[in-house]
Scaffold this motif. Structure first.
Motif, PDB file in Angstrom:
ATOM      1  N   ASN A   1     -38.278   0.944  29.366  1.00  0.00           N
ATOM      2  CA  ASN A   1     -37.586   0.349  28.217  1.00  0.00           C
ATOM      3  C   ASN A   1     -36.677   1.358  27.518  1.00  0.00           C
ATOM      4  N   GLU A   2     -36.535   2.540  28.149  1.00  0.00           N
ATOM      5  CA  GLU A   2     -35.721   3.582  27.504  1.00  0.00           C
ATOM      6  C   GLU A   2     -34.264   3.135  27.388  1.00  0.00           C
ATOM      7  N   LYS A   3     -33.650   3.442  26.232  1.00  0.00           N
ATOM      8  CA  LYS A   3     -32.268   3.022  26.007  1.00  0.00           C
ATOM      9  C   LYS A   3     -31.411   4.201  25.572  1.00  0.00           C
ATOM     10  N   GLN A   4     -30.129   4.085  25.869  1.00  0.00           N
ATOM     11  CA  GLN A   4     -29.139   5.069  25.412  1.00  0.00           C
ATOM     12  C   GLN A   4     -27.941   4.303  24.872  1.00  0.00           C
ATOM     13  N   TYR A   5     -27.227   4.938  23.917  1.00  0.00           N
ATOM     14  CA  TYR A   5     -26.120   4.255  23.249  1.00  0.00           C
ATOM     15  C   TYR A   5     -24.855   5.105  23.314  1.00  0.00           C
ATOM     16  N   LEU A   6     -23.788   4.481  23.773  1.00  0.00           N
ATOM     17  CA  LEU A   6     -22.499   5.171  23.892  1.00  0.00           C
ATOM     18  C   LEU A   6     -21.537   4.588  22.868  1.00  0.00           C
ATOM     19  N   PHE A   7     -21.034   5.449  21.965  1.00  0.00           N
ATOM     20  CA  PHE A   7     -20.112   5.022  20.921  1.00  0.00           C
ATOM     21  C   PHE A   7     -18.746   5.682  21.145  1.00  0.00           C
ATOM     22  N   PHE A   8     -17.679   4.964  20.790  1.00  0.00           N
ATOM     23  CA  PHE A   8     -16.334   5.545  20.709  1.00  0.00           C
ATOM     24  C   PHE A   8     -15.720   5.148  19.374  1.00  0.00           C
TER      25      PHE A   8
ATOM     26  N   GLU B   1     -30.448   4.396  38.280  1.00  0.00           N
ATOM     27  CA  GLU B   1     -31.605   4.063  37.447  1.00  0.00           C
ATOM     28  C   GLU B   1     -31.220   3.475  36.084  1.00  0.00           C
ATOM     29  N   TRP B   2     -29.920   3.301  35.876  1.00  0.00           N
ATOM     30  CA  TRP B   2     -29.478   2.757  34.579  1.00  0.00           C
ATOM     31  C   TRP B   2     -28.679   1.473  34.780  1.00  0.00           C
ATOM     32  N   LYS B   3     -28.774   0.598  33.785  1.00  0.00           N
ATOM     33  CA  LYS B   3     -27.937  -0.608  33.786  1.00  0.00           C
ATOM     34  C   LYS B   3     -27.370  -0.829  32.381  1.00  0.00           C
ATOM     35  N   VAL B   4     -26.266  -1.578  32.327  1.00  0.00           N
ATOM     36  CA  VAL B   4     -25.709  -1.945  31.024  1.00  0.00           C
ATOM     37  C   VAL B   4     -26.584  -3.030  30.421  1.00  0.00           C
ATOM     38  N   ALA B   5     -26.788  -2.955  29.085  1.00  0.00           N
ATOM     39  CA  ALA B   5     -27.613  -3.981  28.413  1.00  0.00           C
ATOM     40  C   ALA B   5     -26.920  -4.441  27.135  1.00  0.00           C
ATOM     41  N   GLY B   6     -25.624  -4.771  27.259  1.00  0.00           N
ATOM     42  CA  GLY B   6     -24.908  -5.332  26.111  1.00  0.00           C
ATOM     43  C   GLY B   6     -23.926  -4.358  25.486  1.00  0.00           C
ATOM     44  N   ALA B   7     -22.982  -4.919  24.751  1.00  0.00           N
ATOM     45  CA  ALA B   7     -21.965  -4.102  24.067  1.00  0.00           C
ATOM     46  C   ALA B   7     -21.594  -4.800  22.771  1.00  0.00           C
ATOM     47  N   SER B   8     -20.938  -4.051  21.891  1.00  0.00           N
ATOM     48  CA  SER B   8     -20.560  -4.660  20.617  1.00  0.00           C
ATOM     49  C   SER B   8     -19.468  -3.842  19.935  1.00  0.00           C
ATOM     50  N   LEU B   9     -18.914  -4.432  18.902  1.00  0.00           N
ATOM     51  CA  LEU B   9     -17.952  -3.738  18.050  1.00  0.00           C
ATOM     52  C   LEU B   9     -18.562  -3.643  16.658  1.00  0.00           C
TER      53      LEU B   9
ATOM     54  N   ARG C   1     -27.539  -7.583  17.041  1.00  0.00           N
ATOM     55  CA  ARG C   1     -26.624  -6.473  16.741  1.00  0.00           C
ATOM     56  C   ARG C   1     -25.629  -6.242  17.870  1.00  0.00           C
ATOM     57  N   LEU C   2     -25.863  -6.825  19.040  1.00  0.00           N
ATOM     58  CA  LEU C   2     -24.936  -6.671  20.157  1.00  0.00           C
ATOM     59  C   LEU C   2     -24.235  -8.007  20.394  1.00  0.00           C
ATOM     60  N   ASN C   3     -22.932  -8.028  20.114  1.00  0.00           N
ATOM     61  CA  ASN C   3     -22.207  -9.299  20.157  1.00  0.00           C
ATOM     62  C   ASN C   3     -21.931  -9.769  21.578  1.00  0.00           C
ATOM     63  N   PHE C   4     -21.953  -8.845  22.522  1.00  0.00           N
ATOM     64  CA  PHE C   4     -21.559  -9.204  23.877  1.00  0.00           C
ATOM     65  C   PHE C   4     -22.692  -8.850  24.842  1.00  0.00           C
ATOM     66  N   PRO C   5     -23.609  -9.805  25.061  1.00  0.00           N
ATOM     67  CA  PRO C   5     -24.716  -9.528  25.968  1.00  0.00           C
ATOM     68  C   PRO C   5     -24.262  -9.609  27.426  1.00  0.00           C
ATOM     69  N   THR C   6     -24.383  -8.548  28.148  1.00  0.00           N
ATOM     70  CA  THR C   6     -24.004  -8.535  29.560  1.00  0.00           C
ATOM     71  C   THR C   6     -24.710  -7.384  30.253  1.00  0.00           C
TER      72      THR C   6
ATOM     73  N   GLN D   1     -24.799  -0.430  25.134  1.00  0.00           N
ATOM     74  CA  GLN D   1     -26.227  -0.106  25.272  1.00  0.00           C
ATOM     75  C   GLN D   1     -26.570  -0.001  26.761  1.00  0.00           C
ATOM     76  N   PHE D   2     -27.258   1.065  27.126  1.00  0.00           N
ATOM     77  CA  PHE D   2     -27.729   1.247  28.499  1.00  0.00           C
ATOM     78  C   PHE D   2     -29.252   1.197  28.496  1.00  0.00           C
ATOM     79  N   GLN D   3     -29.812   0.625  29.539  1.00  0.00           N
ATOM     80  CA  GLN D   3     -31.277   0.557  29.636  1.00  0.00           C
ATOM     81  C   GLN D   3     -31.720   1.090  30.986  1.00  0.00           C
ATOM     82  N   ASN D   4     -32.779   1.890  30.962  1.00  0.00           N
ATOM     83  CA  ASN D   4     -33.327   2.419  32.204  1.00  0.00           C
ATOM     84  C   ASN D   4     -34.050   1.300  32.945  1.00  0.00           C
ATOM     85  N   VAL D   5     -33.756   1.140  34.241  1.00  0.00           N
ATOM     86  CA  VAL D   5     -34.303  -0.001  34.976  1.00  0.00           C
ATOM     87  C   VAL D   5     -35.805   0.134  35.212  1.00  0.00           C
ATOM     88  N   THR D   6     -36.328   1.349  35.072  1.00  0.00           N
ATOM     89  CA  THR D   6     -37.766   1.517  35.336  1.00  0.00           C
ATOM     90  C   THR D   6     -38.597   1.430  34.060  1.00  0.00           C
TER      91      THR D   6
END
Lengths: 284, 150
Positions: free
Chosen positions: A214-221, A187-195, A153-158, A207-212
């Motif tokens: 598996n918690e994730k957060q999602y930022l949409f525009f 405590e957060w890192k980027v874990a991919g992006a997509s359109l 679901r994430l086209n751009f893994p980075t 997609q953001f992932q907590n480094v400690t």
């Protein structure tokens, strides 16, 4: 019995009016009744949950379609091979009609004239663009699904902020400029992006992932206005004014990130914490 | 058979059938699956539905898209009841969700939540009492809220 048949139970009333409630198609009396029953039965989240489940049902249903062979069998009810060949040839001929060329110059000149006039009028008086999708329910659903498994679901893994910014900056025909990410909290890192594309409506997601953990957060525009979302509790985090919502397991905060651009952050943390995160990552 | 049928319709009517009426084919297939619980029978039901409306083709030329879609959905309901049958197994992910629901509940749920019809529009398709339709819709949504797709 007759009376029972004539009156819906509270639960049946609630569930059979869910789509009207979500689409804001209920009268004020029925909306009040819906809210009262939902609260009394401890089902305050039922509309949001329903929106997500209905979206999933529609996606599964869309996997059903007639393939070309079966479609052709239906077409053959009225067209034999020769008729179909003629039909297709006529369509091709219609597209290539040379008559169009003869009128092209006059048409272009006339079209340009009206385009300038009406384009100018539209520019100054254009209505606020309205999302063609149900932003709140759709993006909660997207976050929920990615949270379960984001593979595919994430086209751009980075994991690099700079690469996410470059990725969105180079997307063609996005229709808006997503606000670039700044440095993330430690405590957060980027874990991919997509359109995401909902029938032409473009939505960026990071997609953001907590480094400690598996918690994730999602930022949409996406293109839209905050007041096109359902009304929710309003908060203010050091100047970032936002509305918040909750589903059965996720919290949502949304804000007007730019003119005609809505930002939405979805995760497990309280809306106030999500707002602080957005402020650090995006800015006011 | 195709040649015989083709001769009965002029090129305009045939083009209307292919380009306009068949736009709703996938929507009909989804509703048909909800009725039959079988991919094969759903396809067959859609085919029979289109075949059944061929005599009405000339009068449909003047109708708008909403009228046509309602007519097709109503016909698929009627054709299904002429030879009602339900699949007992299917690989489709919708099958385990739908198999515990009765026919009217499946129909109400798909018409309102998949096709996107209003209650009044759904009542034009399925001859039910208004509150009965709402009860079936509520039952289908209860199942939807409880069910987890694989």
């Amino acid at each position: 019995m007759a009376q029972n048949k004539a009156v819906l139970s509270d639960e049946d009333f609630l569930r059979s009016h869910l789509s009207d409630y979500l689409d804001e198609g209920l009268s004020s009396a029925n909306r009040q009744k819906f809210d009262e029953i939902a609260n009394r039965l401890g089902m305050a989240d039922i509309a949001t949950d329903y929106g997500i489940r209905r979206g999933r049902l529609q996606i599964e249903a869309q996997r059903l379609y007639l393939n070309e062979k079966k479609m052709r069998a239906i077409h053959e009810l009225v067209e034999d091979d020769a008729a179909r060949a003629n039909h297709e040839a006529a369509e091709i001929e219609e597209v290539g009609m040379s008559e169009m060329k003869g009128n092209a110059f006059r048409f272009i000149a006339l079209a340009a004239f009206f385009a300038i006039i009406f384009g100018g009028i539209y520019y100054f008086f254009k209505p606020t663009p309205k999302p063609t999708f149900n932003a709140l329910n759709s993006l909660i659903y997207e976050a929920d699904v990615m949270n379960e498994n984001s593979e595919g679901r994430l086209n751009f893994p980075t994991d690099k902020v700079e690469e996410v910014n470059n990725y969105f900056a180079k997307l063609p025909a996005l229709g808006f400029e997503p606000k670039p990410l700044k440095a993330l909290p430690a405590e957060w890192k980027v874990a991919g992006a997509s359109l995401i594309d909902y029938d032409g409506a473009k939505i960026t997601v990071t997609q953001f992932q907590n480094v400690t953990g598996n918690e994730k957060q999602y930022l949409f525009f996406y293109v839209g206005k905050l007041d096109q979302l359902p009304k929710g509790p309003i908060g203010n985090s050091n100047g970032l004014v936002y509305q918040s919502y909750g589903s059965s397991n996720l919290n949502i905060m949304a804000w007007e990130a730019d003119k005609n651009v809505v930002g939405m952050l979805i995760g497990y943390r309280a809306p106030k914490d999500l707002a602080e995160f957005a402020l650090k990552v995006i800015g006011p | 058979m195709a040649e015989n049928a083709a001769r009965k319709h002029d090129a305009g009517a045939a083009a209307f059938f292919v380009e306009t009426l068949c736009q709703d084919a996938d929507t009909l297939l989804r509703f048909a699956y909800a009725l039959t619980l079988s991919d094969e029978w759903a396809t067959d039901l859609v085919y029979k539905t289109y075949k059944s409306i061929l005599p009405k083709l000339p009068e449909l030329l003047k109708k708008d898209g909403t009228y046509i879609r309602q007519l097709l959905l109503r016909r698929i309901w009627e054709v299904h009841h002429e030879e009602a049958r339900e699949g007992t197994a299917s690989d489709n992910v919708l099958y385990p969700f739908l198999k515990l629901l009765d026919l009217e509940t499946r129909a109400a749920l798909f018409l309102c939540d998949v096709v996107g019809l209003s209650i009044d529009e759904a009542l034009e398709i399925t001859p039910m009492d208004h509150n009965d339709l709402r009860r079936h819709l509520a039952a289908g949504r209860k199942r939807l809220l409880d069910f987890r797709f694989e």
